[in-house]
Design an enzyme around this catalytic site. Structure first.
Site, mmCIF file in Angstrom:
data_model
loop_
_atom_site.group_PDB
_atom_site.id
_atom_site.type_symbol
_atom_site.label_atom_id
_atom_site.label_comp_id
_atom_site.label_asym_id
_atom_site.label_seq_id
_atom_site.Cartn_x
_atom_site.Cartn_y
_atom_site.Cartn_z
ATOM 1 C CG ASP A 11 -2.110 0.910 1.071
ATOM 2 O OD1 ASP A 11 -2.350 1.393 -0.060
ATOM 3 O OD2 ASP A 11 -2.797 1.161 2.064
ATOM 4 N N GLY A 12 0.348 2.301 -0.627
ATOM 5 C CA GLY A 12 1.022 3.603 -0.574
ATOM 6 C C GLY A 12 1.610 4.096 -1.879
ATOM 7 C CG ASN A 13 2.299 1.462 -5.144
ATOM 8 O OD1 ASN A 13 3.336 1.374 -4.495
ATOM 9 N ND2 ASN A 13 1.715 0.405 -5.682
ATOM 10 N N GLY A 14 0.096 5.380 -4.529
ATOM 11 C CA GLY A 14 -0.506 6.653 -4.920
ATOM 12 C C GLY A 14 -0.003 7.801 -4.071
ATOM 13 C CD1 TRP A 16 7.348 6.641 -2.527
ATOM 14 C CD2 TRP A 16 6.925 6.942 -4.710
ATOM 15 N NE1 TRP A 16 8.562 6.696 -3.178
ATOM 16 C CE2 TRP A 16 8.327 6.878 -4.524
ATOM 17 C CE3 TRP A 16 6.427 7.119 -5.992
ATOM 18 C CZ2 TRP A 16 9.228 6.994 -5.584
ATOM 19 C CZ3 TRP A 16 7.313 7.244 -7.055
ATOM 20 C CH2 TRP A 16 8.699 7.181 -6.845
ATOM 21 C CG HIS A 28 -0.128 2.267 -9.544
ATOM 22 N ND1 HIS A 28 -0.451 1.871 -8.260
ATOM 23 C CD2 HIS A 28 -1.170 3.024 -9.988
ATOM 24 C CE1 HIS A 28 -1.634 2.361 -7.939
ATOM 25 N NE2 HIS A 28 -2.081 3.062 -8.966
ATOM 26 C CG LEU A 122 10.293 -16.241 -3.212
ATOM 27 C CD1 LEU A 122 9.998 -16.589 -1.752
ATOM 28 C CD2 LEU A 122 10.677 -14.766 -3.351
ATOM 29 N NE ARG A 185 -8.386 -0.150 4.637
ATOM 30 C CZ ARG A 185 -8.020 1.120 4.775
ATOM 31 N NH1 ARG A 185 -7.979 1.669 5.991
ATOM 32 N NH2 ARG A 185 -7.678 1.850 3.732
ATOM 33 C CB SER A 187 -7.615 -4.183 2.222
ATOM 34 O OG SER A 187 -7.428 -2.967 2.909
#
Length: 235
Positions: A11-14, A16, A28, A122, A185, A187
């Site tokens: 979360d937080g790309n926008g 940023w 993004h 991975l 949360r 989400s």
């Protein structure tokens, strides 16, 4: 103690991008680059499974231009992951309802799954058009269909059977869930699978979440006592 399975809500790309007076699309793209870089570090640290929230069932409600850009970004990075598969040992798989995705995206998804299925590094799981409630509803319909055909006794449905009908089967449940951007949360992410996962939230925005922040999260996890509903050892 390193988590066997790590889940991340990126979360937080926008925000940023907004802090830098950039369009959301640049945030993004920075977030996608951060994931690629961090995946290699996560693999080095010994984590075996990484599940990340890439595009949710609710993301379709965002402005049409943003959704279009996100789909193009996913399209671009799917191709880059296909190219990368020739030089790394990561396995890729996907969860979510992919019927709504464009045909070419579905094809790239299928190609990535197939060409990496024998890799032993991975295991990266991308949640694309994914929602936890939608996943559980689809699993319920699957079991109900089997019951209607007489192949399943409804009285025999237990937690293990439900888990086996989810998108994530047969992966182990996540041990640690990291959420960047400061919100507290889930989400609608992995609602069934995260029942006993340890939670870690940081105010750091996803594009800025690097190795240093990852080590903080793993240090926090290492210091916890996982009781799965039992009593602490000192009580």
């Amino acid at each position: 103690m390193i988590p066997n399975h790590l889940a991340i809500i990126m979360d937080g790309n926008g925000r940023w991008a907004k802090k830098r007076l950039m369009p959301h699309s640049m945030g993004h793209r920075a977030g996608a680059q951060a994931l690629r870089k961090l995946s290699y570090e996560i693999e080095k640290m010994g984590v075996r499974y990484l599940t990340v929230y890439t595009f949710s069932t609710e993301n379709w409600t965002r402005p049409q231009e943003e959704v279009k850009d996100l789909m193009n970004l996913i399209r671009q990075y799917f191709q880059e992951y296909i190219d990368d598969s020739k030089k790394n040992n990561m396995r890729m798989s996907f969860i979510g309802d992919h019927s709504r995705l464009d045909t070419d995206l579905q094809e790239k998804l299928a190609i990535l799954t197939d060409i990496t299925k024998e890799k032993t590094g991975l295991h990266v799981v991308l949640a694309v058009n994914y929602g936890g409630r939608d996943e559980i509803a689809r699993a319920a319909r699957k079991l109900a269909h089997e019951a209607a055909k007489g192949k399943l006794n409804p009285q025999k449905i237990d937690e293990e059977m439900i888990s086996s009908a989810l998108d994530t089967a047969p992966l182990p449940d996540p041990d640690l869930i990291i959420r960047t951007g400061g919100d507290l949360r889930l989400s609608n992410f992995l609602l069934w699978q995260l029942a006993y996962a340890e939670m870690y939230s940081t105010d750091t925005l996803w594009p800025d979440f690097g190795v240093r922040e990852l080590r903080k999260a793993l240090k926090s996890y290492k210091g916890r006592e996982r009781r799965f509903g039992g009593r602490p050892h000192n009580l």
